[in-house]
Write an enzyme that holds these catalytic residues in place. Structure first.
Site, short mmCIF file in Angstrom:
data_model
loop_
_atom_site.label_atom_id
_atom_site.label_comp_id
_atom_site.label_asym_id
_atom_site.label_seq_id
_atom_site.Cartn_x
_atom_site.Cartn_y
_atom_site.Cartn_z
N SER A 75 11.65 19.10 36.63
CA SER A 75 12.89 18.86 37.38
C SER A 75 13.91 18.04 36.60
O SER A 75 15.07 17.93 37.02
CB SER A 75 12.57 18.14 38.71
OG SER A 75 11.79 18.98 39.53
N GLU A 96 -11.73 -16.19 -14.59
CA GLU A 96 -11.19 -15.50 -15.76
C GLU A 96 -10.97 -16.37 -17.00
O GLU A 96 -11.08 -15.89 -18.12
CB GLU A 96 -9.84 -14.85 -15.37
CG GLU A 96 -9.95 -13.77 -14.31
CD GLU A 96 -10.78 -12.59 -14.77
OE1 GLU A 96 -10.69 -12.23 -15.95
OE2 GLU A 96 -11.55 -12.04 -13.95
#
Length: 790
Positions: free
Chosen positions: A465, A90
């Site tokens: 159960s 950059e």
């Protein structure tokens, strides 16, 4: 002076006036723009929008949600490699210029003159920072002037290192990642210090066009831009020839990663996120809320491991279905000529299959009876020895080019690789403190990444159960005792009782005749449970179920209720068992302990109601400031059902619990028809936990995959670690109970010559009659079956 000279002089004067006027106008314009420039102070103290962060009770980060993902660092924390990559990409003159690259601006102006296009150009890092923080994305001359002026102002007020630090923390790099550190984790799951040079270059390539150059959505363009960054670094002598060549040869292995956490509790984090979003909307993600949950990190880890290990064990019991995928034949042929992880087809195939709970995708390189050679992104090359795939059986037909799952298994010789598969069966686990309802561990499925459906709270399944203790407790509350005799014999129900013809049976299709209520629960006799419901009455049973926090409106109003055909979530079942564990108090499960705002101010703190077995009744029923839970079970009933459930894990369907070597555990297995759902629900006085296992789309799990096999081992693995160091807490009978000798056959008080004697602790006002040698219930079975259910 000739007329020509006069004209020239006039033109010069006009030109001078024009230049002076233009200069004056430009000076005025620039001055007015400069006067309106924002303060640089906001860069010194940036408001980055703090995300929602969620923690365990002991401070471990378990979730982070924000509109933006950030991980700000100081300048000194950025590796030199990262700084050089961004400068090369950059602004390699960053440390030399004063914020503006005038030669770059001239190049941009020539581009404009030549093409007529306004292209972004000549922007320094400082100018990019000014644009990204303060300006709109429009492209205009005025915005460019503002950008230049802002850059110069920033350079005057901040030093170079501070500017670069802010830039690297704030630059947008795609996929909601702001800043280099956040992007490193988003794309590679690494910290900046762990990035390779090639990975660093990928990130440095992104500021130019974060969407178009995104390695997740456009890997080809990302590769081109990455190579440009590497070339610039080489031209600037930041890297040598060998380093440059090696970095260029490295493939891009980017995958999106969730924010890093300290503790895997994604289902919990999602529960909290949804709750705060419902109350605060989008502000939940930016207001900086800190939420502390009730989760215990050590117990959460135990729950995670227990659930995942036992689901994998289930899969291994049922054989190997084959490779998850296969490479194209052309790609397979190239494997011999290239390194697999440099092969684009291999990279694409593995990257398409995310890792699930420690099961990465791997490529099969070679297969023999003794070993399988594999390679995966996460662990590189590896070998699975014969022991690691013996479970797959002789039907396993793997060949080079197959894509499989592998896992690491810990043995006495260290970690070894094992063939695996992502489980098709699912599970849920929840553990809570029965004294106040604090949820200490919760796992809603094998892996949250594979689906957000939380089976702890959202799945409604038949407890089988596992429902029986609620029914048996109702019978005890109505006057029966563990010594009461019921008949285990066939039942046929027809239309005369508002039923289609129904022939229920026990799991083993056997009948044991008259038996004590304790034995019926220990052995989980279905036919006795039906008779218990008949004896208690439907209305009474439904009303009593509310004492466990169950909504009677959602429960079936027929005899199948006794066999657990209700649809309940694991959390509902766990809450019911917690009532028994805490002495009979209805607590409210909760998971959010405290919420504070961005300033650290506490804005919410949980005030759970608590069980208090030792509190006198007048306090239990009165003062709301005491935060006491409502007692819903008589202490004598609690003691008897707890004693019966303790026998279940000592010598009944949950007898494997004996391996834990404790005397203070109780619980009940549960299995629905055709082994579609498997459960274990159990507790210690300080910890209640429920496990469910089954398929999301209900179907049989296979013969023998009952609660005691598919679910109980998971519960045991968790409890083994969770109760380590916790002293035994054997229940003490409440006042008004006594221990007596009982004839094991007929449930009556034993006399001196009784052959089979057991001991029962029973209420003083409910002692059975003295033994007369007769077995009650046999002659009255027809009457019991015919009594009014409602």
């Amino acid at each position: 002076m000739t007329p020509t000279k006069k004209i020239l002089l006039a033109l010069v004067a006009l030109l001078l006036l024009f230049v002076l006027g233009a200069a004056g106008w430009a000076w005025y314009k620039i001055s007015s723009i400069e006067a309106k420039l924002p303060s640089v102070q906001s860069l010194r103290e940036p408001n980055l929008g703090a995300p929602l962060r969620i923690y365990s009770a002991d401070g471990k980060l378990i979730g982070e949600f924000g509109a933006e993902r950030r991980s700000p660092l100081s300048y000194e924390q950025f590796p030199e490699q990262v700084i050089r990559a961004f400068l090369a990409a950059e602004d390699d003159q960053f440390f030399e210029h004063g914020g503006v690259d005038y030669m770059g601006l001239v190049r941009a102006a020539f581009k404009l003159a030549a093409t007529g296009e306004k292209r972004q150009g000549g922007s320094t890092i400082t100018m990019q920072l000014a644009r990204n923080v303060f300006l709109t994305p429009e492209r205009s001359y005025e915005r460019k002037i503002r950008e230049i002026l802002l850059a110069q102002k920033i350079e005057r007020e901040l030093d170079k290192k501070r500017i670069l630090e802010i830039y690297l923390n704030r630059i947008f790099l795609g996929t909601r990642a702001y800043g280099v550190a956040a992007a490193a984790y988003v794309y590679f799951g690494k910290s900046l210090n762990d990035l390779t040079l090639a990975e660093t270059a990928v990130l440095a390539a992104l500021p130019k066009a974060p969407s178009a150059l995104n390695p997740l959505t456009n890997p080809k363009r990302a590769l081109e831009r990455r190579d440009y960054v590497l070339r610039r670094m080489h031209e600037l002598n930041y890297i040598d020839d060998a380093t440059y060549a090696a970095a260029k040869a490295e493939p891009i292995l980017a995958q999106e990663h969730a924010p890093p956490v300290d503790l895997d509790a994604a289902y919990v984090a999602e529960m909290v996120r949804a709750d705060l979003f419902a109350k605060h909307g989008e502000a939940a993600y930016t207001a900086g809320f800190k939420v502390v949950t009730t989760i215990d990190s050590a117990r959460q880890k135990l729950a995670n491991n227990a659930l995942r290990d036992k689901l994998l064990d289930y899969e291994e019991r049922h054989g190997y279905p084959g490779a998850e995928a296969k490479l194209e034949s052309d790609a397979v042929r190239t494997l011999e000529r290239s390194e697999p992880l440099q092969n684009e087809a291999v990279i694409a195939a593995l990257r398409a299959r995310p890792i699930y709970a420690g099961l990465p995708a791997a490529l099969v390189l070679d297969v023999s009876p003794e070993r399988i050679k594999v390679v995966c992104h996460e662990w590189g090359n590896g070998v699975i020895e014969a022991k690691g795939f013996a479970w797959a059986g002789k039907q396993m037909k793997l060949v080079p080019g197959d894509i499989v799952r592998i896992r690491k298994s810990t043995t006495k010789d260290g970690d070894v690789l094992r063939l695996a598969q992502v489980p098709g069966v699912q599970g849920a686990f929840v553990a809570l403190d029965p004294r106040d309802g604090a949820i200490e561990a919760l796992v809603g499925g094998y892996d949250f990444a594979a689906g957000k459906f939380n089976r702890v709270t959202q799945a409604k399944r038949q407890p089988g159960s596992g429902f029986k203790p609620f029914l048996y407790a109702a019978a005890l509350a109505k006057g029966y005792t563990p010594a009461s005799i019921f008949i285990d014999a066939p039942i046929v129900l027809d239309e005369t009782q508002n039923q289609n013809e129904w022939r229920p049976s026990n799991y083993d299709n056997d009948f044991k005749g008259p038996m004590r209520l304790r034995e019926a629960l220990v052995q989980s006799r279905n036919l006795v449970s039906i008779r218990v419901l008949q004896a208690v009455g439907m209305s009474y049973a439904l009303n009593y179920a509310q004492n466990f926090g169950l909504d009677k409106k959602t429960l079936p109003r027929d005899l199948t209720l006794s066999l657990g055909t209700a649809s309940l979530s694991p959390l509902e079942v766990a809450r019911g068992y917690a009532v028994i564990a805490n002495g009979g108090f209805l607590i409210e499960p909760y998971i959010i302990k405290q919420i504070s705002d961005a300033r650290g101010q506490i804005i919410y703190e949980a005030r759970p109601v608590k069980a208090c077995p030792e509190c006198p009744p007048e306090i239990e029923a009165g003062d709301p400031t005491a935060q006491l839970a409502r007692r819903t079970m008589d202490p004598k009933t609690v003691y008897m059902i707890t004693s019966m459930l303790h026998d279940v894990v000592v010598r009944g369907t949950g007898a494997a619990v004996n391996q834990l070597g404790r005397r203070d555990l109780a619980g009940k297995t549960g299995t629905s028809n055709d082994e579609t759902d498997a459960w274990f629900n159990g507790f210690h006085p300080t910890l209640a936990a429920t496990v469910w296992v089954g398929y999301d789309q209900p179907k049989p799990m296979g013969k023998g995959e009952v609660g005691g096999r598919a679910a109980l081992p998971m519960w045991m693995d968790f409890m083994r670690g969770a109760l380590k160091g916790v002293v035994d807490m054997t229940p003490i009978p409440p006042p008004g109970m006594t221990t007596v000798r009982i004839n094991a056959v007929n449930g009556k008080l034993a006399y001196e010559g009784t052959e089979r004697v057991v001991y029962e602790t029973l209420p003083l006002d409910r002692l059975p009659e003295e033994d007369d040698g007769l077995i009650p219930g046999q002659e009255s079975e027809a009457g019991a079956a015919a009594q009014d259910l409602f």
